[in-house]
Design a protein around this motif. Structure first.
Motif, PDB file in Angstrom:
ATOM      1  N   ARG A  85      20.021  26.636   6.059  1.00 35.64           N
ATOM      2  CA  ARG A  85      20.298  27.129   7.421  1.00 35.64           C
ATOM      3  C   ARG A  85      21.678  26.663   7.870  1.00 35.64           C
ATOM      4  NH1 ARG A  85      14.342  26.217  10.135  1.00 35.64           N
ATOM      5  NH2 ARG A  85      13.336  27.881   8.986  1.00 35.64           N
ATOM      6  N   ALA A  86      22.019  25.418   7.525  1.00 37.28           N
ATOM      7  CA  ALA A  86      23.345  24.898   7.912  1.00 37.28           C
ATOM      8  C   ALA A  86      24.434  25.735   7.251  1.00 37.28           C
ATOM      9  CB  ALA A  86      23.467  23.432   7.515  1.00 37.28           C
ATOM     10  N   ARG A  87      24.235  26.076   5.982  1.00 29.54           N
ATOM     11  CA  ARG A  87      25.235  26.875   5.264  1.00 29.54           C
ATOM     12  C   ARG A  87      25.475  28.213   5.955  1.00 29.54           C
ATOM     13  NH1 ARG A  87      26.462  25.249   0.025  1.00 29.54           N
ATOM     14  NH2 ARG A  87      25.387  23.316  -0.434  1.00 29.54           N
ATOM     15  N   GLU A  88      24.389  28.819   6.458  1.00 25.84           N
ATOM     16  CA  GLU A  88      24.542  30.113   7.145  1.00 25.84           C
ATOM     17  C   GLU A  88      25.393  29.933   8.400  1.00 25.84           C
ATOM     18  OE1 GLU A  88      20.203  31.646   5.601  1.00 25.84           O
ATOM     19  OE2 GLU A  88      20.480  31.335   7.764  1.00 25.84           O
ATOM     20  N   ILE A  89      25.151  28.825   9.090  1.00 29.78           N
ATOM     21  CA  ILE A  89      25.908  28.577  10.321  1.00 29.78           C
ATOM     22  C   ILE A  89      27.379  28.285   9.984  1.00 29.78           C
ATOM     23  CG2 ILE A  89      26.124  26.998  12.293  1.00 29.78           C
ATOM     24  CD1 ILE A  89      22.984  26.870  12.140  1.00 29.78           C
ATOM     25  N   PHE A  90      27.612  27.486   8.951  1.00 28.95           N
ATOM     26  CA  PHE A  90      28.994  27.207   8.550  1.00 28.95           C
ATOM     27  C   PHE A  90      29.734  28.511   8.243  1.00 28.95           C
ATOM     28  CE2 PHE A  90      27.597  22.768   7.266  1.00 28.95           C
ATOM     29  CZ  PHE A  90      28.401  22.125   8.204  1.00 28.95           C
ATOM     30  N   ALA A  91      29.031  29.406   7.529  1.00 32.08           N
ATOM     31  CA  ALA A  91      29.669  30.678   7.161  1.00 32.08           C
ATOM     32  C   ALA A  91      30.032  31.454   8.432  1.00 32.08           C
ATOM     33  CB  ALA A  91      28.744  31.490   6.268  1.00 32.08           C
ATOM     34  N   ALA A  92      29.108  31.457   9.402  1.00 28.25           N
ATOM     35  CA  ALA A  92      29.367  32.187  10.646  1.00 28.25           C
ATOM     36  C   ALA A  92      30.546  31.587  11.407  1.00 28.25           C
ATOM     37  CB  ALA A  92      28.115  32.180  11.515  1.00 28.25           C
ATOM     38  N   PHE A  93      30.751  30.286  11.261  1.00 27.76           N
ATOM     39  CA  PHE A  93      31.857  29.608  11.955  1.00 27.76           C
ATOM     40  C   PHE A  93      33.142  29.592  11.103  1.00 27.76           C
ATOM     41  CE2 PHE A  93      30.493  27.185  15.837  1.00 27.76           C
ATOM     42  CZ  PHE A  93      29.176  27.612  15.900  1.00 27.76           C
ATOM     43  N   GLY A  94      33.098  30.174   9.912  1.00 29.27           N
ATOM     44  CA  GLY A  94      34.302  30.256   9.071  1.00 29.27           C
ATOM     45  C   GLY A  94      34.650  29.000   8.294  1.00 29.27           C
ATOM     46  N   TYR A  95      33.643  28.223   7.888  1.00 29.68           N
ATOM     47  CA  TYR A  95      33.895  27.003   7.098  1.00 29.68           C
ATOM     48  C   TYR A  95      33.573  27.272   5.632  1.00 29.68           C
ATOM     49  CZ  TYR A  95      34.443  24.320  11.364  1.00 29.68           C
ATOM     50  OH  TYR A  95      34.916  23.845  12.558  1.00 29.68           O
ATOM     51  N   ARG A  96      34.359  26.671   4.731  1.00 29.65           N
ATOM     52  CA  ARG A  96      34.123  26.834   3.294  1.00 29.65           C
ATOM     53  C   ARG A  96      33.678  25.506   2.702  1.00 29.65           C
ATOM     54  NH1 ARG A  96      39.097  28.872   0.425  1.00 29.65           N
ATOM     55  NH2 ARG A  96      40.156  27.392   1.785  1.00 29.65           N
ATOM     56  N   GLU A  97      32.829  25.604   1.672  1.00 28.90           N
ATOM     57  CA  GLU A  97      32.288  24.358   1.108  1.00 28.90           C
ATOM     58  C   GLU A  97      33.313  23.615   0.263  1.00 28.90           C
ATOM     59  OE1 GLU A  97      28.809  24.715  -1.369  1.00 28.90           O
ATOM     60  OE2 GLU A  97      28.438  22.558  -1.253  1.00 28.90           O
ATOM     61  N   ILE A  98      33.279  22.295   0.344  1.00 29.33           N
ATOM     62  CA  ILE A  98      34.078  21.459  -0.546  1.00 29.33           C
ATOM     63  C   ILE A  98      33.146  20.397  -1.130  1.00 29.33           C
ATOM     64  CG2 ILE A  98      34.885  19.940   1.341  1.00 29.33           C
ATOM     65  CD1 ILE A  98      37.591  19.846  -0.250  1.00 29.33           C
ATOM     66  N   ARG A  99      33.295  20.140  -2.435  1.00 27.06           N
ATOM     67  CA  ARG A  99      32.465  19.108  -3.086  1.00 27.06           C
ATOM     68  C   ARG A  99      33.409  18.057  -3.652  1.00 27.06           C
ATOM     69  NH1 ARG A  99      27.227  21.838  -5.788  1.00 27.06           N
ATOM     70  NH2 ARG A  99      27.099  23.653  -4.448  1.00 27.06           N
ATOM     71  N   THR A 100      33.348  16.886  -3.129  1.00 28.83           N
ATOM     72  CA  THR A 100      34.228  15.816  -3.610  1.00 28.83           C
ATOM     73  C   THR A 100      33.395  14.826  -4.424  1.00 28.83           C
ATOM     74  OG1 THR A 100      33.926  14.485  -1.639  1.00 28.83           O
ATOM     75  CG2 THR A 100      35.745  16.060  -1.589  1.00 28.83           C
TER      76      THR A 100
END
Ligand code: AMP
Length: 428
Positions: free
Chosen positions: A34-49
Motif C-alpha cells: 500500500r505504501a508503494r502505491e502511495i509513493f508512486a502517486a506522489f512521484g517517488y522512486r524506490e532506492i535500495r542501499t
C-alpha cells in the motif's frame, strides 16, 4: 561451561531480533504494498542501499554525540580492518548514494523511497527492537515548505492506508545554521543554571549538543520552562515555518506545534516532526518521524542540496492494528485448489495437473506423497482450499479427475482436458 557460551551456541534468535513468521510477513507485505502505491502517486522512486555501510558515514551524518553513534551501532571489521556497521537508519545511506551517483547533476529534484531493515543495539522492549523495518522517503532539491508539507502528507497517507486513523502530528522548527547557534547559546545558559538537577546523560549532552537535552525523558519537568527554539528563529526560518503551517492548514492536515521537539540526530535543520498514535491504542513511542536536513548533502559531499524526509517503523504500525483476516491471512496462506493423488501411479499426472493449474495463475497445492485420501482432504481443508482435484486409479483409466467442491460439499467427474475450462466456469 559458562552461561554466555551456552546461550551463544543454542539455536535461538539473537537478542532483540525476531523471525517474521508467514502470517506476520503477509501484514508487512500488505503495509509495504500500500505504501508503494502511495509513493508512486506522489512521484517517488524506490532506492535500495546496502545494509552494510562504513561507520564513518553515520558518525559524520548523525553526529558523534547521538545515542545511535555512541552506543547503538552493530559494528564489524572487514578483512582490511575497516570499520563497518549494519545501517541504523536510512537517510545517511540514501544521501551517500545520492552523492556517489551524482543525482544532483541529473535532475534538480529527486524523490526516493526505501523500505528495509535497520539495526540498533537498543534495550529491547515492546515496539523497540534491534532489527526493525522502516519505510521512508527522501526529497532532494526543494527548499520550499511545500516539500515539508508533502512529506507530512505522504506519511499521513501511508498511516491511513495501513489502517491507522487516529494519530497526532507534532511539529517544530529548530532553525538553520544561522539562527541555531544563537538558540544553542541561550539554551546552554539556561541549562547551566540547572545542571546539578539534570540526569547524568544530560550533563554530558549539555556540553556536546545542548539541543539533545530537550529530548530527555527523565528531565521533562526541568525542561518545560526551557527557552524555545521558535523564539530564536531567524526571519527566513520563521517564514518557512509559518508557510509550512499554512499549507498544512489549507489542506486540513491537523498538527500540533510542540516547541520542545528537537529529534535525536544532528542533521536536522528547520522542520522536525514526530507522529504518535492517539485514542485507546495510543503508545508512547513515535510511529514515524522526520524533518528537513538542508546541510547534510553539503557536509558529506560538495553540492548544496536541501532535503526533507521521514521514516516510519513498520512494527510499531503493525503492533497497533488487528490482523486483517480477509485480506492478508487468506491471500498469503490459502490455496484455491488442492490436488490429491491416490496411489503412486497417479503422482505424475497429478504433478502435471498441479503445474498446469499454477501456470494458469491458480493458487494450487498438493503434497503427492502417497498419503491416504483422508489425510490429503484434511490438509486441503487446513489450507482453506475451495476445490480439491482428486486423481486416483479410476480417474487415470478414464482420463478424468474428480472435482470436489469443498464449500458446497459436492463432487463431479470432469475429463482431464476440460478441467481448466470447467474451473473457469465455477470460479467465475
Ligand atoms: P528514527 O529513525 O529514530 O527517527 O525513527 C523513525 C521510526 O522508526 C520511529 O518512529 C519508529 O517507528 C521506528 N523505530 C526507530 N527505532 C526503532 C526500534 N528500535 N524498534 C522499532 N522501531 C523503531
Amino acid at each position: 561451561m559458562n552461561q554466555e557460551v551456552e546461550i551463544d551456541t543454542s539455536i535461538q534468535t539473537v537478542r532483540g531480533m525476531h523471525d517474521v513468521l508467514p502470517e506476520k510477513a503477509a501484514e508487512y507485505l500488505r503495509t509495504e504494498t500500500r505504501a508503494r502505491e502511495i509513493f508512486a502517486a506522489f512521484g517517488y522512486r524506490e532506492i535500495r542501499t546496502p545494509i552494510l555501510e562504513f561507520v564513518s558515514l553515520f558518525e559524520r551524518a548523525l553526529g558523534q554525540s547521538t545515542d545511535i553513534v555512541e552506543k547503538e551501532m552493530f559494528t564489524v571489521k572487514d578483512r582490511g580492518d575497516r570499520l563497518l556497521c549494519l545501517r541504523p537508519e536510512g537517510t545517511a545511506g540514501v544521501v551517500r548514494a545520492f552523492i556517489e551517483n551524482g543525482f544532483a547533476k541529473k535532475s534538480a529534484i529527486n524523490k526516493f523511497f526505501y523500505c528495509g531493515p535497520m539495526f540498533r543495539a537498543e534495550r529491547p522492549q515492546k515496539g523497540r527492537y534491534r532489527e526493525f523495518f522502516q519505510i521512508g522517503s527522501e526529497y532532494f532539491g526543494n527548499e520550499a515548505p511545500a516539500a515539508d508539507a508533502e512529506t507530512i502528507q505522504l506519511v499521513s497517507a501511508i498511516l491511513h492506508s495501513a489502517g491507522i486513523d487516529s494519530f497526532e502530528i507534532q511539529l517544530n522548527s529548530i532553525g538553520c545554521t544561522e539562527c541555531r547557534p544563537k538558540y544553542q547559546q541561550i539554551l546552554t545558559e539556561y541549562l547551566s543554571g540547572k545542571s546539578d538537577k539534570l540526569c547524568q546523560d544530560c550533563q554530558k549532552r549539555m556540553k556536546r549538543n545542548p539541543l539533545r537535552v530537550l529530548d530527555c525523558k527523565i528531565d521533562r519537568n526541568i525542561l518545560e520552562q526551557a527557552p524555545k527554539s521558535q523564539d530564536s528563529l531567524c526571519e527566513n526560518c520563521t517564514q518557512h515555518f509559518t508557510q509550512l503551517k499554512g499549507l498544512l492548514q489549507a489542506t486540513k492536515t491537523e498538527f500540533k506545534t510542540v516547541p520542545g521537539l528537537v529529534r535525536g540526530l544532528d542533521y536536522y535543520t528547520r522542520t522536525v516532526f514526530e507522529i504518535y498514535a492517539t485514542g485507546k491504542t495510543g503508545a508512547q513511542d513515535a510511529l514515524a518521524a522526520g524533518g528537513r536536513y538542508d546541510t547534510l548533502v553539503r557536509e558529506l559531499g560538495e553540492e548544496n542540496v536541501p532535503a526533507v524526509g521521514f521514516a516510519l517503523g513498520i512494527e510499531r504500525v503493525l503492533n497497533l492494528i488487528a490482523p486483517d483476516l480477509n485480506e492478508s491471512t487468506l491471500s498469503s496462506n490459502n490455496v484455491t485448489i488442492f490436488v490429491a493423488a491416490l496411489g503412486t501411479e497417479s503422482t505424475e499426472k497429478s504433478f502435471q495437473i498441479l503445474s498446469e493449474l499454477r501456470k494458469n495463475a491458480y493458487s494450487a497445492d498438493g503434497v503427492l506423497n502417497n498419503q491416504s485420501l483422508k489425510s490429503q482432504m484434511r490438509l486441503a481443508n487446513s489450507r482453506g482450499a475451495r476445490f480439491c482435484v482428486i486423481v486416483g486409479e479410476d480417474e487415470l483409466k478414464e482420463k478424468s479427475v474428480t472435482l470436489r467442491d469443498l464449500k458446497q460439499q459436492s463432487q463431479t467427474k470432469v475429463p482431464m482436458e476440460e478441467l481448466l475450462i470447467h474451473l473457469k466456469k465455477v470460479t467465475g
